[in-house]
Design a protein around this motif. Structure first.
Motif, short mmCIF file in Angstrom:
data_model
loop_
_atom_site.label_atom_id
_atom_site.label_comp_id
_atom_site.label_asym_id
_atom_site.label_seq_id
_atom_site.Cartn_x
_atom_site.Cartn_y
_atom_site.Cartn_z
N GLY A 88 8.47 3.42 3.97
CA GLY A 88 9.49 4.06 4.79
C GLY A 88 8.94 4.62 6.09
N GLY A 89 9.78 4.60 7.13
CA GLY A 89 9.36 5.09 8.43
C GLY A 89 8.29 4.20 9.03
N SER A 90 7.45 4.77 9.87
CA SER A 90 6.34 4.03 10.44
C SER A 90 5.07 4.37 9.65
CB SER A 90 6.15 4.40 11.91
OG SER A 90 5.69 5.73 12.03
N PRO A 91 4.05 3.52 9.73
CA PRO A 91 2.84 3.78 8.94
C PRO A 91 2.20 5.14 9.22
CG PRO A 91 2.82 1.54 9.78
CD PRO A 91 3.98 2.22 10.42
N ASP A 92 2.31 5.61 10.46
CA ASP A 92 1.65 6.86 10.81
C ASP A 92 2.36 8.11 10.30
OD1 ASP A 92 -0.40 5.57 12.11
OD2 ASP A 92 0.65 5.55 14.04
N ASP A 93 3.67 8.00 10.00
CA ASP A 93 4.39 9.18 9.56
C ASP A 93 5.12 8.97 8.24
OD1 ASP A 93 6.50 7.57 10.25
OD2 ASP A 93 7.26 8.85 11.86
N ALA A 94 4.67 8.00 7.45
CA ALA A 94 5.32 7.72 6.16
C ALA A 94 5.18 8.94 5.24
CB ALA A 94 4.69 6.50 5.51
N GLU A 95 6.31 9.35 4.64
CA GLU A 95 6.27 10.49 3.73
C GLU A 95 5.52 10.13 2.45
OE1 GLU A 95 10.09 12.04 2.94
OE2 GLU A 95 10.54 12.54 5.03
N LEU A 96 5.62 8.90 2.02
CA LEU A 96 4.99 8.45 0.79
C LEU A 96 3.79 7.58 1.14
CD1 LEU A 96 4.90 7.96 -2.29
CD2 LEU A 96 6.53 6.10 -1.96
N GLY A 120 0.94 4.87 0.71
CA GLY A 120 0.81 3.69 -0.12
C GLY A 120 -0.55 3.05 0.05
N PRO A 121 -0.69 1.78 -0.34
CA PRO A 121 -1.99 1.10 -0.25
C PRO A 121 -2.58 1.11 1.16
CG PRO A 121 -0.46 -0.17 -1.59
CD PRO A 121 0.34 0.94 -0.98
N ALA A 122 -1.75 0.91 2.19
CA ALA A 122 -2.29 0.88 3.55
C ALA A 122 -2.88 2.22 3.95
CB ALA A 122 -1.18 0.47 4.54
N GLN A 123 -2.19 3.30 3.59
CA GLN A 123 -2.71 4.64 3.91
C GLN A 123 -4.01 4.91 3.15
OE1 GLN A 123 0.55 4.05 3.45
NE2 GLN A 123 1.42 4.73 5.42
N LEU A 124 -4.07 4.47 1.90
CA LEU A 124 -5.28 4.67 1.11
C LEU A 124 -6.46 3.94 1.76
CD1 LEU A 124 -6.85 5.71 -1.30
CD2 LEU A 124 -6.01 3.74 -2.62
N MET A 125 -6.26 2.69 2.15
CA MET A 125 -7.36 1.94 2.75
C MET A 125 -7.81 2.58 4.06
SD MET A 125 -6.54 -2.06 1.87
CE MET A 125 -4.80 -2.06 2.32
N ASN A 126 -6.87 3.04 4.86
CA ASN A 126 -7.25 3.68 6.12
C ASN A 126 -7.98 5.01 5.89
OD1 ASN A 126 -6.22 2.37 8.82
ND2 ASN A 126 -4.72 1.86 7.24
N THR A 127 -7.57 5.75 4.86
CA THR A 127 -8.28 6.98 4.52
C THR A 127 -9.71 6.67 4.08
OG1 THR A 127 -6.23 8.06 3.83
CG2 THR A 127 -8.28 9.02 3.03
N LEU A 128 -9.88 5.60 3.31
CA LEU A 128 -11.22 5.22 2.85
C LEU A 128 -12.13 4.83 4.01
CD1 LEU A 128 -10.30 3.26 -0.40
CD2 LEU A 128 -11.53 5.43 -0.25
N THR A 129 -11.58 4.16 5.00
CA THR A 129 -12.43 3.84 6.16
C THR A 129 -12.78 5.10 6.94
OG1 THR A 129 -10.52 3.32 7.59
CG2 THR A 129 -11.51 1.50 6.35
N ASP A 130 -11.88 6.09 6.95
CA ASP A 130 -12.19 7.35 7.62
C ASP A 130 -13.36 8.06 6.96
OD1 ASP A 130 -10.15 6.99 9.45
OD2 ASP A 130 -8.73 8.29 8.39
N TRP A 135 -3.07 -6.69 -8.64
CA TRP A 135 -2.29 -5.49 -8.38
C TRP A 135 -2.93 -4.52 -7.40
CZ3 TRP A 135 2.11 -6.76 -10.13
CH2 TRP A 135 2.29 -7.38 -11.37
N GLY A 136 -4.24 -4.64 -7.15
CA GLY A 136 -4.96 -3.58 -6.44
C GLY A 136 -4.25 -3.03 -5.23
N ALA A 137 -3.94 -3.86 -4.26
CA ALA A 137 -3.28 -3.38 -3.04
C ALA A 137 -1.77 -3.28 -3.21
CB ALA A 137 -3.61 -4.29 -1.87
N GLY A 138 -1.30 -3.47 -4.42
CA GLY A 138 0.14 -3.39 -4.65
C GLY A 138 0.53 -2.38 -5.71
N ASP A 139 -0.44 -1.57 -6.16
CA ASP A 139 -0.13 -0.53 -7.14
C ASP A 139 0.29 0.72 -6.37
OD1 ASP A 139 -0.07 1.46 -9.08
OD2 ASP A 139 -1.63 0.48 -10.28
N ILE A 140 1.58 0.87 -6.20
CA ILE A 140 2.11 1.90 -5.31
C ILE A 140 1.82 3.30 -5.83
CG2 ILE A 140 4.22 2.78 -4.23
CD1 ILE A 140 5.30 -0.15 -4.53
N ILE A 141 2.03 3.51 -7.13
CA ILE A 141 1.78 4.82 -7.70
C ILE A 141 0.30 5.18 -7.63
CG2 ILE A 141 1.68 6.08 -9.89
CD1 ILE A 141 4.36 6.28 -8.72
#
Length: 441
Positions: free
Chosen positions: A103-111, A113-123, A316-322
């Protein structure tokens, strides 16, 4: 249950209700490594390190599900976030074939998901110049994909290096790297060319001899990787010294061998740093993570990842939303509440308390050690260790064995002084209960 006042309370373990659940579970379950008949009742009270079984016994869990529950049970830092979301079905998608928006844009998504997790890991691996992540289902898969990266980047891949006491997973490829117990590998086919040495300066010198271009028998250019746990888990919670880690780094640099740091149990704040590697003067080329992260992750630099599609694997790795949401929120909670510094401080207290226990029972306790909230107490025999684990369980304290005769303690990262004191008091009572009686002169 209020964490501030909760106390372990045991009437019978396992009780009749827990025994019924165990019997039902085992009707269809394959033989596996169940430590003892502890059953967590997810409908009953649980908070922090305290949980309840189906018979109403309250236990103090100092295993954190082998570091897979870094914040313990029902931690409000996570639960308050979970309550905000209206969940949907499916919550798992084929994440290597499709993408997911939360939901929303990737930078301000309330929930997250996998994309945010991967970006956090690179940080949080940016200081190692890591910028690319592959998510998978488990730690073993993370290791499998790490060694695939390294084989893919070696022009003549023939060899891999590991250490005595190592444990890197139970899938078929990862098994070839294990050196903790023969039962893990017995009768299974193995990857060829895996060499091991002791995790010591002498071991590194043996590797130097093996890799010597003139007199050695392993051509360095054919070595695809060296893999190590910054602190061995299954191997006995042995904390390496700085000199050993410097020599590992120097060896890998000298021969241009990629270094894989298996951070599946040690990572995500457990040792008082985000990664246990951060304690040492070496830079891993690949980090594997899982457990506390809730999904498997292979983290490295873009140039080490294959250019071709379908070279790495996970459904499932990049698709396990929970799981991705849990992992991202766990990392956020660790940062927001400064739990890495807390783990370092509480780890010092844990070792101090265990040292007091050792001094009171020097006839049966050989050693105390740890790094952050990876605490270990080593006994004179494996039988004594096993008896203490069982005696502690009967008193309401969950612990785990490791190595040959070591008991390990993994409290949640936000563990409190009171909880550490309760645990070590119960541990001391358990040791006294199995300690040989002193014969009066």
């Amino acid at each position: 249950m209020r964490r501030e006042t909760a106390e372990p309370s045991v009437s019978q373990l396992p009780g009749p209700a827990a025994s019924e659940w165990v019997e039902y579970h085992q009707q269809a379950a394959a033989t596996s490594t169940y430590v003892y008949d502890f059953v967590w009742d997810i409908t009953a009270d649980a908070e922090g390190p305290f949980c309840t079984d189906p018979d109403g016994n309250v236990l103090l869990d100092f295993t954190s599900h082998v570091a897979a529950a870094p914040l313990g049970y029902n931690n409000p830092l996570l639960m308050e976030k979970f309550e905000e979301f209206d969940l949907v079905d499916p919550l798992k998608i084929a994440g290597q074939d499709f993408y997911v928006s939360t939901g929303g844009s990737p930078d301000d998504a309330e929930l997250p998901g996998p994309a945010q997790l991967m970006n956090t890991l690179t940080d949080i691996t940016d200081h190692y110049d890591m910028d690319t992540v592959f998510l998978s289902n488990s730690g073993a898969e993370a290791v499998e994909n790490a060694i695939k990266l390294c084989y893919d980047n070696c022009e003549q891949p023939k060899y891999g290096l590991t250490f005595e006491g190592a444990f890197h997973g139970r899938t078929l490829g990862a098994l070839s790297l294990n050196r903790s117990k023969s039962v893990h590998r017995r009768d299974f086919p193995e990857i060829s060319g895996i060499h091991d040495v002791p995790p010591s300066i002498d071991g590194i010198e043996r590797l130097r001899e093996k890799l010597d271009p003139k007199s050695g028998h392993i051509p360095p250019e054919q070595v695809a990787f060296l893999i190590l746990e910054p602190v061995q888990g299954e191997g006995g919670y042995r904390v390496p010294d700085d000199e050993f880690m410097r020599e590992v780094s120097a060896l890998c640099t000298e021969h241009d061998i990629p270094l894989i740091a298996d951070e599946i149990q040690t990572g995500v704040g457990r040792t008082g740093e985000m990664w246990a590697s951060d304690h040492y003067e070496f830079e891993p080329d690949v980090i594997t993570s899982a457990k506390a992260l809730r999904v498997g992750a292979t983290i490295s630099r873009e140039e080490l990842f294959p250019d071709e599609e379908a070279r790495l694997s996970s459904t499932w790795g990049a698709g396990d939303i929970i799981a991705s949401m849990q992992g991202t929120l766990t990392l956020a909670a660790i940062e927001e509440h400064d739990l890495i510094a807390h783990a370092a401080k509480q780890g010092t207290l844990l070792v101090d308390l265990l040292t007091d226990v050792k001094e009171s029972h020097e006839d049966v306790v050989d050693d105390v050690r740890g790094l952050g909230l990876m605490g270990a107490i080593e006994f004179d025999t494996a039988e004594r260790r096993d008896e203490v684990v069982e005696a502690a369980l009967q008193r309401g304290l969950l612990t785990l064995g490791c190595g040959k005769k070591t008991l390990r303690l993994l409290p949640p990262l936000d563990v409190r002084d009171r909880e550490l004191e309760i645990a070590t008091d119960l541990l001391e009572d358990s040791i006294a209960a199995v300690e040989p009686a002193t014969v009066a002169n």
